[in-house]
Design a protein around this motif. Structure first.
Motif, PDB file in Angstrom:
ATOM      1  N   ALA A  38      17.314  -6.775   5.902  1.00  0.00           N
ATOM      2  CA  ALA A  38      18.740  -6.443   5.892  1.00  0.00           C
ATOM      3  C   ALA A  38      19.297  -6.371   4.475  1.00  0.00           C
ATOM      4  O   ALA A  38      20.377  -5.810   4.262  1.00  0.00           O
ATOM      5  CB  ALA A  38      19.529  -7.471   6.705  1.00  0.00           C
TER       6      ALA A  38
ATOM      7  N   GLY B 233      12.629  -2.460  11.575  1.00  0.00           N
ATOM      8  CA  GLY B 233      13.178  -1.149  11.889  1.00  0.00           C
ATOM      9  C   GLY B 233      14.626  -1.213  12.330  1.00  0.00           C
ATOM     10  O   GLY B 233      15.390  -0.271  12.101  1.00  0.00           O
ATOM     11  N   ARG B 234      15.007  -2.313  12.946  1.00  0.00           N
ATOM     12  CA  ARG B 234      16.402  -2.475  13.376  1.00  0.00           C
ATOM     13  C   ARG B 234      17.363  -2.459  12.198  1.00  0.00           C
ATOM     14  O   ARG B 234      18.541  -2.160  12.347  1.00  0.00           O
ATOM     15  CB  ARG B 234      16.571  -3.788  14.147  1.00  0.00           C
ATOM     16  CG  ARG B 234      15.912  -3.802  15.509  1.00  0.00           C
ATOM     17  CD  ARG B 234      16.082  -5.134  16.187  1.00  0.00           C
ATOM     18  NE  ARG B 234      15.432  -5.155  17.482  1.00  0.00           N
ATOM     19  CZ  ARG B 234      14.791  -6.201  17.985  1.00  0.00           C
ATOM     20  NH1 ARG B 234      14.713  -7.322  17.277  1.00  0.00           N
ATOM     21  NH2 ARG B 234      14.235  -6.142  19.174  1.00  0.00           N
ATOM     22  N   GLU B 235      16.854  -2.817  11.029  1.00  0.00           N
ATOM     23  CA  GLU B 235      17.686  -2.851   9.826  1.00  0.00           C
ATOM     24  C   GLU B 235      17.589  -1.551   9.028  1.00  0.00           C
ATOM     25  O   GLU B 235      18.114  -1.467   7.916  1.00  0.00           O
ATOM     26  CB  GLU B 235      17.262  -4.022   8.934  1.00  0.00           C
ATOM     27  CG  GLU B 235      17.303  -5.386   9.611  1.00  0.00           C
ATOM     28  CD  GLU B 235      18.714  -5.795  10.022  1.00  0.00           C
ATOM     29  OE1 GLU B 235      19.679  -5.244   9.467  1.00  0.00           O
ATOM     30  OE2 GLU B 235      18.835  -6.673  10.899  1.00  0.00           O
ATOM     31  N   GLY B 236      16.902  -0.561   9.585  1.00  0.00           N
ATOM     32  CA  GLY B 236      16.752   0.711   8.884  1.00  0.00           C
ATOM     33  C   GLY B 236      15.773   0.660   7.731  1.00  0.00           C
ATOM     34  O   GLY B 236      15.790   1.540   6.869  1.00  0.00           O
TER      35      GLY B 236
ATOM     36  N   ASP C 215      13.641   3.820   7.196  1.00  0.00           N
ATOM     37  CA  ASP C 215      14.321   5.106   7.046  1.00  0.00           C
ATOM     38  C   ASP C 215      13.893   5.774   5.746  1.00  0.00           C
ATOM     39  O   ASP C 215      13.857   5.135   4.702  1.00  0.00           O
ATOM     40  CB  ASP C 215      15.840   4.915   7.050  1.00  0.00           C
ATOM     41  CG  ASP C 215      16.375   4.421   8.381  1.00  0.00           C
ATOM     42  OD1 ASP C 215      15.584   4.343   9.336  1.00  0.00           O
ATOM     43  OD2 ASP C 215      17.574   4.103   8.451  1.00  0.00           O
TER      44      ASP C 215
ATOM     45  N   THR D 131       6.631   2.754  14.652  1.00  0.00           N
ATOM     46  CA  THR D 131       7.667   3.560  14.002  1.00  0.00           C
ATOM     47  C   THR D 131       7.402   5.059  14.028  1.00  0.00           C
ATOM     48  O   THR D 131       8.319   5.845  13.774  1.00  0.00           O
ATOM     49  CB  THR D 131       7.816   3.153  12.524  1.00  0.00           C
ATOM     50  OG1 THR D 131       6.583   3.401  11.841  1.00  0.00           O
ATOM     51  CG2 THR D 131       8.176   1.670  12.402  1.00  0.00           C
TER      52      THR D 131
ATOM     53  N   ARG E  51       9.249  -3.240  14.717  1.00  0.00           N
ATOM     54  CA  ARG E  51      10.391  -3.446  15.612  1.00  0.00           C
ATOM     55  C   ARG E  51      11.532  -4.186  14.916  1.00  0.00           C
ATOM     56  O   ARG E  51      12.681  -3.738  14.920  1.00  0.00           O
ATOM     57  CB  ARG E  51       9.924  -4.224  16.847  1.00  0.00           C
ATOM     58  CG  ARG E  51      11.028  -4.452  17.879  1.00  0.00           C
ATOM     59  CD  ARG E  51      10.470  -5.105  19.112  1.00  0.00           C
ATOM     60  NE  ARG E  51       9.972  -6.449  18.861  1.00  0.00           N
ATOM     61  CZ  ARG E  51       8.701  -6.795  18.871  1.00  0.00           C
ATOM     62  NH1 ARG E  51       7.772  -5.886  19.079  1.00  0.00           N
ATOM     63  NH2 ARG E  51       8.331  -8.052  18.650  1.00  0.00           N
ATOM     64  N   GLU E  52      11.217  -5.340  14.322  1.00  0.00           N
ATOM     65  CA  GLU E  52      12.267  -6.187  13.758  1.00  0.00           C
ATOM     66  C   GLU E  52      12.872  -5.590  12.487  1.00  0.00           C
ATOM     67  O   GLU E  52      14.094  -5.554  12.322  1.00  0.00           O
ATOM     68  CB  GLU E  52      11.700  -7.583  13.460  1.00  0.00           C
ATOM     69  CG  GLU E  52      11.170  -8.334  14.665  1.00  0.00           C
ATOM     70  CD  GLU E  52      12.244  -8.620  15.690  1.00  0.00           C
ATOM     71  OE1 GLU E  52      13.418  -8.788  15.291  1.00  0.00           O
ATOM     72  OE2 GLU E  52      11.928  -8.665  16.899  1.00  0.00           O
TER      73      GLU E  52
ATOM     74  N   TYR F 126      12.031 -16.348  10.150  1.00  0.00           N
ATOM     75  CA  TYR F 126      12.310 -15.009   9.638  1.00  0.00           C
ATOM     76  C   TYR F 126      13.046 -15.089   8.301  1.00  0.00           C
ATOM     77  O   TYR F 126      13.911 -15.929   8.101  1.00  0.00           O
ATOM     78  CB  TYR F 126      13.137 -14.216  10.646  1.00  0.00           C
ATOM     79  CG  TYR F 126      12.400 -13.913  11.923  1.00  0.00           C
ATOM     80  CD1 TYR F 126      11.556 -12.819  12.004  1.00  0.00           C
ATOM     81  CD2 TYR F 126      12.536 -14.732  13.041  1.00  0.00           C
ATOM     82  CE1 TYR F 126      10.858 -12.542  13.170  1.00  0.00           C
ATOM     83  CE2 TYR F 126      11.857 -14.467  14.208  1.00  0.00           C
ATOM     84  CZ  TYR F 126      11.016 -13.367  14.267  1.00  0.00           C
ATOM     85  OH  TYR F 126      10.321 -13.104  15.423  1.00  0.00           O
TER      86      TYR F 126
END
Length: 233
Positions: free
Chosen positions: A48, A108-111, A114, A148, A105-106, A43
């Motif tokens: 992030a 999206g966890r970091e926004g 958005d 999403t 998923r991965e 990754y």
């Protein structure tokens, strides 16, 4: 010859019975990649730090993009590289959906998604679409949207011509190969929007930049980019 057998899951998606990365048989509950290969994915962590990372640095010199991230590092002859090859050349669109789900998923966890209004896959020329049967970037984008809830748009930009694959070209040749091949066809839909361009793998960034620059011609639009993989520098 492609020897990967397939099975059907309710919901309209075919999945292979063998791992797309190593070729070993998948265990119950595994889809596309086995647990061992899944654990070997490298990754980037770029979601992030989506405004300042290696992918952003590659693109900034070519275009004015906002948010940038690739999920994993890509090497052509690695196990994960095998999966990209299967997606592009061996008629396995389900790999793209799986990649997109992972990205959704991965990242999206970091926004990362958005305030994105909709997703635009890098388009294929019609001749390539006929040869391949599907657009691999569109399959990845579809997976992202399923994960999403975002909308995918394929009516914004088109690719008019195809000269040759980018795979064996130098950085300069890659840039020339995609110069002027994309055409904005729905500029009004971009006004005041933040859109996400999606591709499978970014190497020099020539293709992604060419698409982004064409979208930016609309004015009053913010363009971000996402890819499954980023080729090692």
């Amino acid at each position: 010859m492609n020897l990967f057998l397939s099975w059907f899951r309710p919901g309209g998606i075919f999945y292979t019975c063998r791992c797309a990365m190593c070729g070993n048989r998948l265990a119950a509950g595994e889809e596309v990649a086995c647990a061992d290969c899944y654990a070997l994915l490298e990754y980037t962590g770029q979601a992030a730090q989506s405004l300042d990372n290696e992918l952003a640095h590659r693109l900034w010199v070519k275009t004015e993009v906002n948010r940038c991230a690739a999920l994993v590092l890509h090497s052509p002859h690695s196990r994960s590289g095998n999966m990209v090859y299967e997606l592009k050349y061996c008629r396995h669109p389900e790999h793209g959906r799986w990649m997109g789900h992972m990205m959704g998923r991965e990242m999206g966890r970091e926004g990362f998604f958005d305030d994105i209004d909709f997703v635009i896959p890098v388009p294929l020329a019609k001749v390539r679409l006929r040869q391949r049967g599907y657009n691999q970037s569109e399959e990845i984008a579809r997976g992202i949207c399923e994960a999403t809830g975002l909308e995918m748009r394929t009516d914004i930009v088109v690719r008019d011509t195809f000269v040759c694959s980018q795979t064996s070209l130098s950085p300069e040749q890659r840039a020339a190969n995609v110069d002027g091949v994309f055409r904005l066809v729905n500029a009004d839909a971009l006004k005041g929007r933040h859109v996400l361009v999606v591709d499978d793998v970014v190497t020099t960034g020539a293709t992604m930049s060419a698409v982004a620059n064409e979208l930016l011609r609309a004015g009053d639009v913010t363009v971000s980019v996402a890819a499954w993989g980023m080729a090692r520098g």
